[in-house]
Write a protein that holds these residues in place. Structure first.
Motif, PDB file in Angstrom:
ATOM      1  N   ALA A  42      47.802  39.759  37.696  1.00  0.00           N
ATOM      2  CA  ALA A  42      48.325  39.432  39.030  1.00  0.00           C
ATOM      3  C   ALA A  42      47.318  39.794  40.116  1.00  0.00           C
ATOM      4  O   ALA A  42      47.148  39.053  41.084  1.00  0.00           O
ATOM      5  CB  ALA A  42      49.652  40.159  39.253  1.00  0.00           C
ATOM      6  N   ALA A  43      46.629  40.925  39.949  1.00  0.00           N
ATOM      7  CA  ALA A  43      45.606  41.327  40.928  1.00  0.00           C
ATOM      8  C   ALA A  43      44.472  40.307  40.962  1.00  0.00           C
ATOM      9  O   ALA A  43      43.957  39.970  42.036  1.00  0.00           O
ATOM     10  CB  ALA A  43      45.072  42.717  40.590  1.00  0.00           C
ATOM     11  N   ARG A  44      44.101  39.788  39.808  1.00  0.00           N
ATOM     12  CA  ARG A  44      43.056  38.763  39.746  1.00  0.00           C
ATOM     13  C   ARG A  44      43.523  37.481  40.449  1.00  0.00           C
ATOM     14  O   ARG A  44      42.750  36.838  41.160  1.00  0.00           O
ATOM     15  CB  ARG A  44      42.688  38.484  38.286  1.00  0.00           C
ATOM     16  N   CYS A  45      44.774  37.120  40.275  1.00  0.00           N
ATOM     17  CA  CYS A  45      45.316  35.948  40.969  1.00  0.00           C
ATOM     18  C   CYS A  45      45.291  36.142  42.480  1.00  0.00           C
ATOM     19  O   CYS A  45      44.953  35.218  43.224  1.00  0.00           O
ATOM     20  CB  CYS A  45      46.741  35.661  40.509  1.00  0.00           C
ATOM     21  N   ALA A  46      45.640  37.342  42.947  1.00  0.00           N
ATOM     22  CA  ALA A  46      45.620  37.625  44.389  1.00  0.00           C
ATOM     23  C   ALA A  46      44.198  37.487  44.930  1.00  0.00           C
ATOM     24  O   ALA A  46      43.982  36.947  46.025  1.00  0.00           O
ATOM     25  CB  ALA A  46      46.175  39.013  44.662  1.00  0.00           C
ATOM     26  N   GLU A  47      43.228  37.944  44.151  1.00  0.00           N
ATOM     27  CA  GLU A  47      41.818  37.815  44.541  1.00  0.00           C
ATOM     28  C   GLU A  47      41.436  36.337  44.671  1.00  0.00           C
ATOM     29  O   GLU A  47      40.786  35.933  45.637  1.00  0.00           O
ATOM     30  CB  GLU A  47      40.958  38.504  43.489  1.00  0.00           C
ATOM     31  N   LYS A  48      41.862  35.513  43.708  1.00  0.00           N
ATOM     32  CA  LYS A  48      41.571  34.074  43.751  1.00  0.00           C
ATOM     33  C   LYS A  48      42.229  33.424  44.973  1.00  0.00           C
ATOM     34  O   LYS A  48      41.652  32.541  45.598  1.00  0.00           O
ATOM     35  CB  LYS A  48      42.064  33.390  42.474  1.00  0.00           C
ATOM     36  N   LEU A  49      43.456  33.850  45.291  1.00  0.00           N
ATOM     37  CA  LEU A  49      44.139  33.319  46.474  1.00  0.00           C
ATOM     38  C   LEU A  49      43.332  33.590  47.737  1.00  0.00           C
ATOM     39  O   LEU A  49      43.135  32.703  48.563  1.00  0.00           O
ATOM     40  CB  LEU A  49      45.528  33.954  46.627  1.00  0.00           C
ATOM     41  N   SER A  77      52.269  35.361  50.592  1.00  0.00           N
ATOM     42  CA  SER A  77      51.285  36.426  50.745  1.00  0.00           C
ATOM     43  C   SER A  77      50.133  36.269  49.755  1.00  0.00           C
ATOM     44  O   SER A  77      50.284  35.663  48.701  1.00  0.00           O
ATOM     45  CB  SER A  77      51.983  37.770  50.504  1.00  0.00           C
ATOM     46  N   SER A  78      48.991  36.860  50.101  1.00  0.00           N
ATOM     47  CA  SER A  78      47.887  37.013  49.160  1.00  0.00           C
ATOM     48  C   SER A  78      47.567  38.502  49.003  1.00  0.00           C
ATOM     49  O   SER A  78      46.542  38.870  48.437  1.00  0.00           O
ATOM     50  CB  SER A  78      46.640  36.256  49.641  1.00  0.00           C
ATOM     51  N   TYR A  79      48.467  39.346  49.491  1.00  0.00           N
ATOM     52  CA  TYR A  79      48.297  40.799  49.446  1.00  0.00           C
ATOM     53  C   TYR A  79      48.486  41.282  48.005  1.00  0.00           C
ATOM     54  O   TYR A  79      49.530  41.034  47.392  1.00  0.00           O
ATOM     55  CB  TYR A  79      49.302  41.437  50.397  1.00  0.00           C
ATOM     56  N   THR A  80      47.499  41.958  47.471  1.00  0.00           N
ATOM     57  CA  THR A  80      47.507  42.357  46.063  1.00  0.00           C
ATOM     58  C   THR A  80      48.754  43.149  45.691  1.00  0.00           C
ATOM     59  O   THR A  80      49.375  42.878  44.661  1.00  0.00           O
ATOM     60  CB  THR A  80      46.238  43.168  45.728  1.00  0.00           C
ATOM     61  N   ILE A  81      49.139  44.105  46.505  1.00  0.00           N
ATOM     62  CA  ILE A  81      50.283  44.953  46.158  1.00  0.00           C
ATOM     63  C   ILE A  81      51.567  44.125  46.059  1.00  0.00           C
ATOM     64  O   ILE A  81      52.368  44.319  45.145  1.00  0.00           O
ATOM     65  CB  ILE A  81      50.422  46.121  47.157  1.00  0.00           C
ATOM     66  N   THR A  82      51.751  43.183  46.961  1.00  0.00           N
ATOM     67  CA  THR A  82      52.943  42.321  46.921  1.00  0.00           C
ATOM     68  C   THR A  82      52.967  41.477  45.653  1.00  0.00           C
ATOM     69  O   THR A  82      54.000  41.385  44.973  1.00  0.00           O
ATOM     70  CB  THR A  82      52.968  41.397  48.163  1.00  0.00           C
ATOM     71  N   ILE A  83      51.829  40.889  45.320  1.00  0.00           N
ATOM     72  CA  ILE A  83      51.738  40.037  44.121  1.00  0.00           C
ATOM     73  C   ILE A  83      51.970  40.865  42.854  1.00  0.00           C
ATOM     74  O   ILE A  83      52.732  40.475  41.978  1.00  0.00           O
ATOM     75  CB  ILE A  83      50.364  39.327  44.061  1.00  0.00           C
ATOM     76  N   VAL A  84      51.326  42.033  42.776  1.00  0.00           N
ATOM     77  CA  VAL A  84      51.452  42.886  41.588  1.00  0.00           C
ATOM     78  C   VAL A  84      52.885  43.394  41.436  1.00  0.00           C
ATOM     79  O   VAL A  84      53.445  43.368  40.332  1.00  0.00           O
ATOM     80  CB  VAL A  84      50.437  44.045  41.631  1.00  0.00           C
ATOM     81  N   LYS A  85      53.509  43.850  42.512  1.00  0.00           N
ATOM     82  CA  LYS A  85      54.896  44.337  42.427  1.00  0.00           C
ATOM     83  C   LYS A  85      55.835  43.234  41.942  1.00  0.00           C
ATOM     84  O   LYS A  85      56.736  43.487  41.139  1.00  0.00           O
ATOM     85  CB  LYS A  85      55.368  44.861  43.783  1.00  0.00           C
ATOM     86  N   SER A  86      55.630  42.027  42.421  1.00  0.00           N
ATOM     87  CA  SER A  86      56.468  40.906  41.991  1.00  0.00           C
ATOM     88  C   SER A  86      56.266  40.609  40.513  1.00  0.00           C
ATOM     89  O   SER A  86      57.236  40.375  39.778  1.00  0.00           O
ATOM     90  CB  SER A  86      56.155  39.663  42.826  1.00  0.00           C
ATOM     91  N   ALA A  87      55.032  40.610  40.067  1.00  0.00           N
ATOM     92  CA  ALA A  87      54.738  40.354  38.648  1.00  0.00           C
ATOM     93  C   ALA A  87      55.342  41.449  37.770  1.00  0.00           C
ATOM     94  O   ALA A  87      55.931  41.158  36.721  1.00  0.00           O
ATOM     95  CB  ALA A  87      53.234  40.256  38.425  1.00  0.00           C
TER      96      ALA A  87
END
Length: 109
Positions: free
Chosen positions: A31-38, A76-86
C-alpha cells in the motif's frame, strides 16, 4: 504520460504466509508503494482494496479467495491513510488459519 485510473502492487510469496502480522506487514508495504506511485503521477486514491488468496495449485490445502475494499471519504495520496485502509481490509478479509500465498493492493483513482 497519461495518468492511470488504477494502481496495483501485487506479489506472490516464496512460501505461504500463515501469520496475520506478517501478512499485514506485506500488505502495508504494498500500500505504501501504491501511495508513492499516486504521488509520482499527481493523483489521489478514492478506493483502496486488498485481494488475498491461497495457492490454487495446493489442492491438499483449504482454498481461499477474498477481496475487500474501502472507499475513502476524502480521496488521498497520503501514505498513512492508504496503509491504514489496506490494513483494515486485511483484518476484515482474512479467515483464521488461512495460509495466504498471494496479496494484491489495488488503488482506484
Amino acid at each position: 504520460m497519461a495518468k492511470k485510473k488504477s494502481i496495483c502492487t501485487s506479489r506472490s510469496f516464496n512460501g505461504m504466509i500463515t501469520e496475520f502480522d506478517d501478512l499485514r506487514t506485506h500488505v502495508s508495504n504494498y500500500a505504501a508503494r501504491c501511495a508513492e506511485k499516486l504521488r509520482q503521477q499527481g493523483t489521489v486514491a478514492s478506493i483502496v482494496g486488498v485481494f488475498l488468496n491461497t495457492n490454487a495449485f495446493r489442492e491438499d490445502l483449504p482454498q481461499y479467495w477474498n477481496f475487500q475494499e474501502i472507499q475513502l471519504l476524502t480521496p488521498s495520496s497520503y501514505t498513512i491513510t492508504i496503509v491504514k485502509s489496506a490494513r483494515a481490509n486485511v483484518k476484515d478479509g482474512l479467515e483464521d488459519s488461512t495460509a495466504t500465498s498471494v496479496a494484491q493492493t489495488p488503488i482506484l483513482t
